[in-house]
Design an enzyme around this catalytic site. Structure first.
Site, PDB file in Angstrom:
ATOM      1  N   LYS A 184       0.757  -1.121  -0.060  1.00  0.00           N
ATOM      2  CA  LYS A 184      -0.050  -0.062  -0.072  1.00  0.00           C
ATOM      3  C   LYS A 184       0.966   1.357  -0.063  1.00  0.00           C
ATOM      4  O   LYS A 184       0.837   1.989   1.043  1.00  0.00           O
ATOM      5  CB  LYS A 184      -0.973  -0.117   1.136  1.00  0.00           C
ATOM      6  CG  LYS A 184      -2.390  -0.729   1.100  1.00  0.00           C
ATOM      7  CD  LYS A 184      -3.204  -0.927   2.167  1.00  0.00           C
ATOM      8  CE  LYS A 184      -4.707  -0.083   2.030  1.00  0.00           C
ATOM      9  NZ  LYS A 184      -5.365  -0.804   1.018  1.00  0.00           N
ATOM     10  N   GLU A 220      -7.129  -5.159 -10.541  1.00  0.00           N
ATOM     11  CA  GLU A 220      -7.958  -4.749  -9.488  1.00  0.00           C
ATOM     12  C   GLU A 220      -8.908  -3.412  -9.881  1.00  0.00           C
ATOM     13  O   GLU A 220      -8.954  -2.795 -10.920  1.00  0.00           O
ATOM     14  CB  GLU A 220      -6.868  -3.865  -8.476  1.00  0.00           C
ATOM     15  CG  GLU A 220      -6.191  -4.941  -7.985  1.00  0.00           C
ATOM     16  CD  GLU A 220      -5.586  -4.434  -6.454  1.00  0.00           C
ATOM     17  OE1 GLU A 220      -6.234  -4.086  -5.451  1.00  0.00           O
ATOM     18  OE2 GLU A 220      -4.267  -4.246  -6.696  1.00  0.00           O
TER      19      GLU A 220
HETATM   20  C1  LIG Z   1      -6.477  -1.692   0.539  1.00  0.00           C
HETATM   21  C2  LIG Z   1      -6.489  -2.127  -1.153  1.00  0.00           C
HETATM   22  C3  LIG Z   1      -7.429  -3.165  -1.255  1.00  0.00           C
HETATM   23  C4  LIG Z   1      -8.286  -3.901  -0.052  1.00  0.00           C
HETATM   24  O1  LIG Z   1      -7.545  -4.479   0.768  1.00  0.00           O
HETATM   25  P1  LIG Z   1      -8.371  -4.932   2.384  1.00  0.00           P
HETATM   26  O2  LIG Z   1      -7.444  -5.349   2.992  1.00  0.00           O
HETATM   27  O3  LIG Z   1      -9.493  -5.652   1.916  1.00  0.00           O
HETATM   28  O4  LIG Z   1      -8.972  -3.620   2.683  1.00  0.00           O
HETATM   29  C5  LIG Z   1      -7.387  -3.707  -2.324  1.00  0.00           C
HETATM   30  N1  LIG Z   1      -6.962  -3.052  -3.495  1.00  0.00           N
HETATM   31  C6  LIG Z   1      -5.920  -2.012  -3.314  1.00  0.00           C
HETATM   32  C7  LIG Z   1      -5.188  -1.323  -4.422  1.00  0.00           C
HETATM   33  C8  LIG Z   1      -5.960  -1.601  -1.929  1.00  0.00           C
HETATM   34  O5  LIG Z   1      -5.146  -0.290  -1.664  1.00  0.00           O
END
Ligand SMILES: *Cc1c(COP(=O)(O)O)cnc(C)c1O
Length: 339
Positions: A184, A220
């Site tokens: 992230k 995604e």
């Molecule tokens: C945070 C995020 C998710 C979802 O992650 P969770 O842990 O389920 O909240 C999915 N894709 C991206 C690009 C993210 O930043």
């Protein structure tokens, strides 16, 4: 302090709360004891690595009030571990995951009056990890800062779940193979601001991003993971390194197999396969499970399940949110109470 909120009006935006958590390393990268401080602006070196070169990560979590009045987190240790994966990739100091969970609990407790009543939303928790030491050339900061703030958010679906419309992004990618899409890292999200704005101006909720290497497989949806129901099986893109391994994604895979006996396939999903699906949805902490009603592929709109919430989508949503609000049993130990 009495909190004067109209809980029926809150949306997914920032509302100021009272306190935040801040911890910092010394110049040798050794963590000093973190503390709860009044929420407010911070002072930062103009040459800080996070500001100049994007040496930063974030997490997203929720504290939910359950039917029994208790306040609970969902798999918070996983967020701590994921933050550390990111810290290794971006060369920042890792923070012990157990201490991370402890810090999250402290911030929630220090803002407890901002946790919405059951059914009215959640307290959204935003941990950030930044390289805050000064750098001039590109390189790791000597100092790492962990900051955690919280804000109440309304339910994602006001007046019930509504399927969204998406488009396949052919003009932009989100993350590169062997880049930082699997963590992230804040830079991943700046890359999606323009394509997100364009998609919205065209009447879509978001983009479906394709793998930047093959320009064909689905990765995604903005900041949520992607799922398709095909021939009664649950399909989701395999974790290639440029997909963020969502904790909601992982939980749904478990629930689909365990609770509903579904076959789950983590695989390469060419976007040309999407018209075969009977249901599509995306998942994440903020979006929980969001049904996808249509996908526009090269100008042609494909509608799924008549733009209605599908059966599999609904049962996974009910099970996941049931566990999160303690209406369903939690055999996995996913629920972590704020005591
Ligand atoms: C945070 C995020 C998710 C979802 O992650 P969770 O842990 O389920 O909240 C999915 N894709 C991206 C690009 C993210 O930043």
């Amino acid at each position: 302090m009495a909190v004067d909120f109209n809980w029926d009006e809150i949306t997914f935006s920032f509302y100021k709360t009272d306190n935040m958590f801040v911890a910092e390393t010394d110049e040798k990268g050794v963590w000093k004891e973190g503390e709860i401080k009044p929420f407010g602006n911070i002072s930062i070196h103009p040459s800080a690595a996070v500001l100049n070169y994007g040496q930063g990560l974030f997490e997203g979590m929720k504290a939910l009030r359950a039917a029994d009045g208790s306040i609970n987190l969902f798999r918070p240790l996983e967020n701590g571990k994921r933050l550390n994966n990111g810290a290794r990739r971006l060369v920042m100091q890792e923070y012990p995951p157990e201490k991370f969970v402890d810090a999250v609990k402290k911030v929630v407790k220090a803002n407890i009056e901002y946790v919405p009543p059951e059914g009215k939303g959640a307290m959204y928790i935003r941990p950030v990890l930044w390289g805050t030491g000064p750098v001039l050339g590109v390189g790791p900061s000597a100092v790492t800062t962990l900051l955690i703030f919280v804000t109440p958010v309304g339910p994602y679906f006001k007046g019930g779940m509504k399927p969204i419309k998406l488009k396949i992004s052919k003009d932009y990618h989100r993350a590169a193979p062997r880049g930082i899409g699997g963590v992230k890292a804040i830079g991943n999200y700046s890359a999606t601001i323009l394509p997100g704005k364009i998609a919205k101006s065209e009447g879509f909720a978001e983009n479906i991003f394709l793998n930047a290497g093959d320009d064909e497989s689905v990765e995604e949806v903005g900041a949520a993971n992607f799922f398709a129901v095909i021939d009664g099986e649950l399909h989701t893109p395999e974790l290639t390194g440029s997909i963020l391994p969502g904790i909601t994604r992982d939980s749904l895979i478990t629930l689909a197999k365990d609770k509903f006996g579904m076959t789950v396939r983590e695989r390469h999903i060419p976007y040309t396969d999407l018209p075969k699906a009977s249901e599509l949805f995306c998942s994440g902490t903020a979006a929980v499970i969001t049904p996808i009603g249509s996908v526009t592929i090269e100008g042609k709109e494909h509608v799924f399940n008549n733009m209605e919430v599908g059966e599999t989508t609904k049962k996974l949503y009910d099970m996941l949110t049931g566990i999160q609000t303690k209406k369903e049993e939690d055999p996995y130990g996913w629920i972590e109470p704020i005591d």
